[in-house]
Scaffold this motif. Structure first.
Motif, mmCIF file in Angstrom:
data_model
loop_
_atom_site.group_PDB
_atom_site.id
_atom_site.type_symbol
_atom_site.label_atom_id
_atom_site.label_comp_id
_atom_site.label_asym_id
_atom_site.label_seq_id
_atom_site.Cartn_x
_atom_site.Cartn_y
_atom_site.Cartn_z
ATOM 1 N N LYS A 27 9.534 11.205 -13.616
ATOM 2 C CA LYS A 27 8.643 10.745 -12.606
ATOM 3 C C LYS A 27 8.662 9.316 -12.124
ATOM 4 N N ASN A 29 8.157 5.815 -10.987
ATOM 5 C CA ASN A 29 7.150 4.878 -10.974
ATOM 6 C C ASN A 29 7.394 4.064 -9.773
ATOM 7 N N GLU A 30 6.421 4.033 -8.870
ATOM 8 C CA GLU A 30 6.504 3.262 -7.342
ATOM 9 C C GLU A 30 6.206 2.009 -7.723
ATOM 10 N N LYS A 32 7.116 0.052 -10.097
ATOM 11 C CA LYS A 32 8.316 -0.758 -10.579
ATOM 12 C C LYS A 32 9.675 -0.536 -9.738
ATOM 13 N N SER A 33 9.330 0.321 -8.863
ATOM 14 C CA SER A 33 10.686 0.739 -8.008
ATOM 15 C C SER A 33 10.640 -0.129 -6.646
ATOM 16 N N THR A 43 10.343 12.010 -5.970
ATOM 17 C CA THR A 43 9.225 11.676 -6.996
ATOM 18 C C THR A 43 9.289 12.377 -8.435
ATOM 19 N N SER A 126 12.601 5.344 -19.972
ATOM 20 C CA SER A 126 12.516 5.275 -18.646
ATOM 21 C C SER A 126 14.110 5.250 -18.086
ATOM 22 N N TYR A 147 12.102 5.453 -13.111
ATOM 23 C CA TYR A 147 11.517 6.646 -13.539
ATOM 24 C C TYR A 147 11.002 6.609 -14.899
ATOM 25 N N ASP A 148 9.752 7.244 -15.177
ATOM 26 C CA ASP A 148 9.326 7.414 -16.415
ATOM 27 C C ASP A 148 9.474 8.729 -16.869
#
Length: 150
Positions: A27, A29-30, A32-33, A43, A126, A147-148
């Motif tokens: 998923k 992780n906005e 951290k992106s 997403t 991640s 992503y996580d």
């Protein structure tokens, strides 16, 4: 004795085949992106085994906020395999660098769209996708999606 040797051989085989850290559901992780302006975002990305191939299912939004869905199935052998759906690319080649890293190149209509690296953290929680490309206006971009593991 044969049963013991067979059991030991089986145990050794099981130990040798550790699960690939890339596999599973990821998923975005906005927070951290750092997605490049004008680039869509994936997403949810799901990696699964499909026979002797890897299946990658990608859901997200394009640069205009419209939903995207695509499926790529192929081998991580550096060769291009077609994707289906409405992604910003229509084929991709994955190449294994090491146990935690793959290189990826995508194409749209036979032209390279972007290249990048997909790296899973050593703890497997991640993964970071760093891509470089040139947009439709000829401007170079770099994007980083984190992503996580779901």
């Amino acid at each position: 004795i044969t049963a013991v040797v067979t059991a030991l051989s089986f145990a050794a085989t099981v130990v040798c085949f550790a699960p690939n850290p890339q596999m599973g559901t990821w998923k975005l992780n906005e927070g951290k992106s750092k997605i490049a302006p004008g680039m869509g975002k994936n997403t949810t990305v799901i990696y699964s085994q499909q026979g002797d191939k890897i299946k990658v299912t990608v859901d997200g939004m394009d640069k205009d906020g419209k939903p995207t869905h695509g499926v790529w199935a192929g081998k991580w052998d550096g060769k291009a395999y077609k994707a289906t759906g409405n992604l910003a690319w229509d084929s991709a080649a994955y190449k294994v660098v090491d146990d935690y890293t793959n290189d990826i190149t995508t194409w749209k209509n036979g032209k390279v769209a972007w290249t990048g690296h997909i790296t899973v953290s050593k703890d497997g929680k991640s993964r970071t996708v760093t891509v470089n490309g040139t947009d439709a206006n000829g401007k170079k971009f770099t994007s980083r999606a984190v992503y996580d593991k779901a």
